[in-house]
Every structure is written in C-alpha cells, then in structure tokens.
Design an enzyme around this catalytic site. Structure first.
Site, short mmCIF file in Angstrom:
data_model
loop_
_atom_site.label_atom_id
_atom_site.label_comp_id
_atom_site.label_asym_id
_atom_site.label_seq_id
_atom_site.Cartn_x
_atom_site.Cartn_y
_atom_site.Cartn_z
N VAL A 1 0.84 -1.19 0.00
CA VAL A 1 0.00 0.00 0.00
C VAL A 1 0.88 1.25 0.00
O VAL A 1 0.55 2.26 -0.62
CB VAL A 1 -0.95 -0.01 1.22
CG1 VAL A 1 -1.75 1.29 1.30
CG2 VAL A 1 -1.90 -1.20 1.15
N CYS A 2 2.01 1.17 0.68
CA CYS A 2 2.89 2.35 0.87
C CYS A 2 3.27 3.06 -0.43
O CYS A 2 3.14 4.29 -0.50
CB CYS A 2 4.13 1.96 1.66
SG CYS A 2 3.75 1.36 3.33
N PRO A 3 3.75 2.35 -1.47
CA PRO A 3 4.13 3.11 -2.67
C PRO A 3 2.96 3.83 -3.32
O PRO A 3 3.14 4.89 -3.91
CB PRO A 3 4.74 2.05 -3.59
CG PRO A 3 4.25 0.74 -3.09
CD PRO A 3 4.03 0.92 -1.62
N GLU B 1 0.61 5.36 -1.76
CA GLU B 1 0.45 6.60 -1.02
C GLU B 1 1.57 7.58 -1.34
O GLU B 1 1.31 8.77 -1.56
CB GLU B 1 0.46 6.31 0.49
CG GLU B 1 -0.73 5.49 0.94
CD GLU B 1 -0.71 5.24 2.43
OE1 GLU B 1 -1.78 5.36 3.04
OE2 GLU B 1 0.36 4.93 2.99
N LEU B 2 2.81 7.12 -1.37
CA LEU B 2 3.93 8.01 -1.65
C LEU B 2 3.82 8.62 -3.04
O LEU B 2 4.09 9.81 -3.22
CB LEU B 2 5.26 7.30 -1.46
CG LEU B 2 5.75 7.33 0.00
CD1 LEU B 2 5.14 6.24 0.85
CD2 LEU B 2 7.26 7.28 0.09
#
Length: 194
Positions: free
Chosen positions: A49-51, A53-54
């Site tokens: 999920v993190c990439p 968001e970034l």
C-alpha cells in the site's frame, strides 16, 4: 494512543533522503514560522500500500506547495533503504520520482513521539497537519491495510487555512468554496436556515 491535536508537534532532527540527496540533519523546526507541514508515517519501504500513497502525495505535491505546505514522509527504515527504494522504478513497486523528503526514523523515536509505533518496530499510517506555529491541527491514523485519502488531507489543510483567514468554521463535508459558518448559535441557525 496520544492525541496531539492542539499540542506542539514533537520536533526531531534525523537523516532524510530527498531525491538523490542525503540530508544529515533534517528537522521539523526548520519550517516553524515559514510553512505548514504535512507529516505522514507509513509502515515500511518496499511494501504494498505504501508506494501507492507516496506516489499520490507526489502527484499532489504542487497543490501542497501552492498551499505553502511541506510534505514529509517518514518510516522506521534507514536512509539507505529509502535511497534504494527511490532508485527502484515505479512499475516494479519503487518510488522513483518522489521529490519530497523522507525521514529515516531508524531509532524509532519520531514514530514513538507521535504515538504511531507498533510493537514490531514499524509505524501505523499516521497523517499530521502542523500549522506554521508548530501546532498539530489534524491527526488521522489508519491501520496497516488501510490506505489514506490524500485529497482529504488537502481538503483539511484548506479548511484550516480558511478558518485562520476568516475566523469562521467549516461544517461537515466542507470543500473550498462551500458555505462556512460563524462559530455562534446565530451562525448555526443561519447555516441551516438558508
């Protein structure tokens, strides 16, 4: 969990990565009196999920800049890990092209100070909007599988700036250009009466 809203944002001085640059002494206090800060924590580099968001923060970076805000990412990874992830193409899960600073909270002190540190050593998805005076004005924390809505972060920042400028409050679902209200009984009656 600590609620930091209305309190001074915990300061930090850590190593950060901004594009190809390593910044040895990156602090929150350098923005006090100059910029709003959107500080967001994510669990780990090289995850799922993190990439998304970034990259979405990067897609909206110009809007944040126009609003006078500095976007700062944070995780408990090292600056070496951040640099490697920044050198990994988007199509294979990397964050190549992200241009805002990402702090390396390798000692886990910053995540602990913001009360998003999990027992396993990674952070929850915390998003903090900090005003120019260094006070936390908004705090939203999601659990690990729940990606955040960057558009709502922008909406909240605009609402904060509106209230600072006009002295009025922003009702539910307020968006820029919508009707606000005076923070009085008459203001509430006027809002619902029209």
């Amino acid at each position: 969990m600590s609620v930091l809203v209305g309190k001074p944002a915990p300061d930090f001085e850590v190593t950060a990565v901004k594009g190809p640059e390593i910044i040895e002494k990156f602090s929150l206090s350098q923005f006090k009196g100059k910029k709003y800060v959107v500080l967001f924590f994510y669990p780990l580099d090289f995850t799922f999920v993190c990439p998304t968001e970034l990259h979405e923060f990067q897609n909206k970076l110009e809007i944040f800049k126009q609003l006078g805000a500095e976007v700062i990412g944070a995780s408990t990874d090292s600056h070496f890990s951040h640099a490697a992830w920044l050198n990994t193409p988007k199509k294979v899960g990397g964050i190549e092209g992200v241009q805002y600073p990402i702090i390396a909270d390798f000692q886990k002190k910053v995540a602990e100070d913001y009360d998003v540190l999990l027992e396993g050593g990674m952070a929850l998805r915390g998003t903090y909007i900090i005003d120019k005076e260094g006070t936390v004005q908004s705090q939203v924390v999601n659990n690990l599988p729940l990606g955040r809505n960057i558009d709502d972060t922008i909406r909240t920042l605009k609402a904060l700036q509106f209230t600072e400028k006009h002295g009025e409050v922003c009702p539910a679902n307020w968006n820029e250009g919508d009707k606000s209200m005076k923070p009085t009984s008459d203001g509430l009656k006027s809002f619902f009466g029209s």
